[in-house]
Write a protein that holds these residues in place. Structure first.
Motif, short mmCIF file in Angstrom:
data_model
loop_
_atom_site.label_atom_id
_atom_site.label_comp_id
_atom_site.label_asym_id
_atom_site.label_seq_id
_atom_site.Cartn_x
_atom_site.Cartn_y
_atom_site.Cartn_z
N GLN A 217 0.85 -1.20 0.00
CA GLN A 217 0.00 0.00 0.00
C GLN A 217 0.88 1.25 0.00
O GLN A 217 0.61 2.22 0.69
CB GLN A 217 -0.90 0.02 1.24
CG GLN A 217 -1.69 -1.25 1.48
CD GLN A 217 -2.47 -1.19 2.78
OE1 GLN A 217 -3.49 -0.50 2.90
NE2 GLN A 217 -1.99 -1.92 3.79
N ARG A 218 1.94 1.22 -0.78
CA ARG A 218 2.99 2.22 -0.67
C ARG A 218 2.54 3.64 -0.98
O ARG A 218 3.18 4.60 -0.58
CB ARG A 218 4.18 1.84 -1.55
CG ARG A 218 3.92 1.78 -3.03
CD ARG A 218 5.20 1.41 -3.78
NE ARG A 218 6.24 2.40 -3.57
CZ ARG A 218 7.53 2.13 -3.54
NH1 ARG A 218 7.95 0.89 -3.69
NH2 ARG A 218 8.42 3.08 -3.36
N ARG A 219 1.44 3.81 -1.68
CA ARG A 219 0.97 5.15 -2.02
C ARG A 219 0.16 5.77 -0.88
O ARG A 219 -0.16 6.96 -0.92
CB ARG A 219 0.14 5.13 -3.31
CG ARG A 219 0.92 4.65 -4.52
CD ARG A 219 0.07 4.69 -5.77
NE ARG A 219 -0.30 6.04 -6.14
CZ ARG A 219 0.45 6.86 -6.88
NH1 ARG A 219 1.62 6.45 -7.33
NH2 ARG A 219 0.05 8.07 -7.17
N LYS A 220 -0.19 4.95 0.12
CA LYS A 220 -0.97 5.46 1.24
C LYS A 220 -0.05 6.01 2.33
O LYS A 220 1.13 5.68 2.41
CB LYS A 220 -1.84 4.34 1.82
CG LYS A 220 -2.94 3.86 0.88
CD LYS A 220 -3.81 2.81 1.57
CE LYS A 220 -4.92 2.33 0.64
NZ LYS A 220 -5.78 1.31 1.30
N GLN A 221 -0.63 6.83 3.20
CA GLN A 221 0.11 7.36 4.33
C GLN A 221 0.22 6.30 5.42
O GLN A 221 -0.64 5.44 5.57
CB GLN A 221 -0.59 8.61 4.88
CG GLN A 221 -0.69 9.75 3.88
CD GLN A 221 -1.47 10.93 4.42
OE1 GLN A 221 -2.08 10.86 5.49
NE2 GLN A 221 -1.47 12.03 3.68
N LEU A 222 1.29 6.38 6.20
CA LEU A 222 1.50 5.38 7.24
C LEU A 222 0.39 5.38 8.28
O LEU A 222 0.03 4.33 8.81
CB LEU A 222 2.86 5.61 7.91
CG LEU A 222 4.07 5.18 7.07
CD1 LEU A 222 5.36 5.71 7.66
CD2 LEU A 222 4.12 3.67 6.94
N LYS A 223 -0.18 6.53 8.58
CA LYS A 223 -1.26 6.57 9.56
C LYS A 223 -2.48 5.80 9.07
O LYS A 223 -3.26 5.25 9.88
CB LYS A 223 -1.65 8.01 9.89
CG LYS A 223 -2.33 8.77 8.77
CD LYS A 223 -2.75 10.16 9.23
CE LYS A 223 -3.50 10.92 8.14
NZ LYS A 223 -3.92 12.28 8.59
N THR A 224 -2.65 5.71 7.74
CA THR A 224 -3.75 4.93 7.17
C THR A 224 -3.39 3.45 7.15
O THR A 224 -4.21 2.59 7.52
CB THR A 224 -4.06 5.42 5.74
OG1 THR A 224 -4.42 6.80 5.79
CG2 THR A 224 -5.20 4.62 5.13
N ILE A 225 -2.18 3.14 6.71
CA ILE A 225 -1.75 1.75 6.64
C ILE A 225 -1.78 1.10 8.02
O ILE A 225 -2.20 -0.06 8.18
CB ILE A 225 -0.33 1.67 6.05
CG1 ILE A 225 -0.31 2.16 4.59
CG2 ILE A 225 0.21 0.23 6.12
CD1 ILE A 225 1.07 2.31 4.01
N LEU A 226 -1.34 1.84 9.02
CA LEU A 226 -1.19 1.28 10.37
C LEU A 226 -2.38 1.56 11.28
O LEU A 226 -2.29 1.32 12.49
CB LEU A 226 0.09 1.85 11.01
CG LEU A 226 1.39 1.58 10.25
CD1 LEU A 226 2.56 2.27 10.93
CD2 LEU A 226 1.65 0.08 10.12
N ARG A 227 -3.47 2.05 10.72
CA ARG A 227 -4.63 2.41 11.53
C ARG A 227 -5.09 1.28 12.46
O ARG A 227 -5.38 1.53 13.64
CB ARG A 227 -5.78 2.85 10.63
CG ARG A 227 -7.04 3.30 11.39
CD ARG A 227 -8.07 3.84 10.44
NE ARG A 227 -7.58 5.06 9.79
CZ ARG A 227 -8.00 5.50 8.61
NH1 ARG A 227 -8.89 4.79 7.91
NH2 ARG A 227 -7.53 6.63 8.11
N PRO A 228 -5.15 0.01 11.99
CA PRO A 228 -5.60 -1.05 12.91
C PRO A 228 -4.66 -1.27 14.09
O PRO A 228 -5.06 -1.88 15.09
CB PRO A 228 -5.64 -2.29 12.01
CG PRO A 228 -5.75 -1.76 10.62
CD PRO A 228 -4.96 -0.50 10.62
#
Length: 279
Positions: A217-228
């Motif tokens: 998911q490299r185009r997403k922000q880390l706060k979105t990727i790691l939300r869970p």
């Protein structure tokens, strides 16, 4: 063009097998340049991956090193052994080889098939902690990914993983004209050397889990990727690292990836299945 195989009777007639990704190096000057880059000499233990027709093998043996080879093609393995009786050849697939068997210092070399280069280097970089020097010819795009710096387009999971275990340097580019059959892309030769013990990644499980999670998911922000997984501990970590939660995966250095992985997945929680060498 001078053939690197002129000293190896019978092997030049061996037809390349597309199923094994065989593109045979046939220019002697290029072959010797690659072999000499290993800087092997008497007393060095050297492993050649996929010697094929032996373009590098003769030059390596001339150095006086103790040479071993992994060759998947049984016919070629037999011809190599017949031509160089003191060569130790194991008929096996390098993708399935247990690299942890290589104890102590080793030098490893190989003109790697494009379709298996990434997973082979992924594994041996992690499992050969005393790699004195590794010389590999790979597709130029893969070489760029291996040596890529954070923030670049080529930087990805393969970059982070390999650079967490070894130093990567690009040496030179090789055009398609020196192969038979000719590939449609350029190749490049890279050099790997294991990092010092205090710099190497020792607990790989956490990083194996984090890299595919981020770079798929490299185009997403880390706060979105790691939300869970988000919590106060991540807020504090980003603050301590002077990073924004809006950062994207390619902005993190290998060291920061290691720290983040250990925070999210404590080292004792190793995954059952390792991650593939993704981009």
């Amino acid at each position: 063009m001078t053939s690197a195989l002129s000293r190896t009777p019978g092997q030049a007639a061996h037809r390349p097998k597309r199923s094994l990704g065989q593109n045979f190096l046939q220019d002697q000057g290029t072959a010797w340049k690659i072999a000499d880059a290993l800087e092997a000499s008497s007393g060095h233990r050297v492993l050649e991956i996929g010697p094929g027709r032996g373009a590098l093998t003769g030059r390596l043996l001339e150095s006086g090193c103790d040479l071993y080879a992994l060759e998947k093609d049984g016919v070629l393995a037999g011809k190599l052994k017949k031509h160089w009786p003191r060569l130790s050849v194991v008929v096996t697939d390098a993708l399935r080889f247990n690299w942890t068997k290589l104890h102590g210092p080793w030098r490893i070399i190989g003109n790697l098939p494009y379709n298996v280069a990434s997973p082979i280097i992924w594994d041996l970089a992690a499992d050969v902690p005393h790699l004195e020097r590794g010389i590999f010819m790979v597709q130029k795009e893969v070489a760029q990914r291996l040596a890529a710096a954070p923030g670049s387009r080529s930087y990805g999971a393969l970059s982070v993983w390999v650079q967490s275990h070894a130093q990567v340097r690009g040496l030179f580019t090789v055009g398609p004209q020196v192969f038979h059959p000719r590939p449609k892309v350029d190749s490049a030769v890279i050099c790997l050397t294991s990092l010092a013990p205090e710099e190497r990644l020792h607990h790989s499980g956490p990083l194996r889990r984090l890299l595919p999670l981020c770079f798929q998911q490299r185009r997403k922000q880390l706060k979105t990727i790691l939300r869970p997984l988000w919590g106060d501990h991540l807020d504090q970590w980003f603050q301590d690292q002077d990073l924004r939660p809006e950062s994207r995966p390619e902005e993190l250095s290998p060291r920061r990836f290691q720290l983040l992985a250990n925070l999210l997945f404590p080292p004792h929680q190793d995954p059952e299945n390792p991650s593939p060498a993704t981009s």
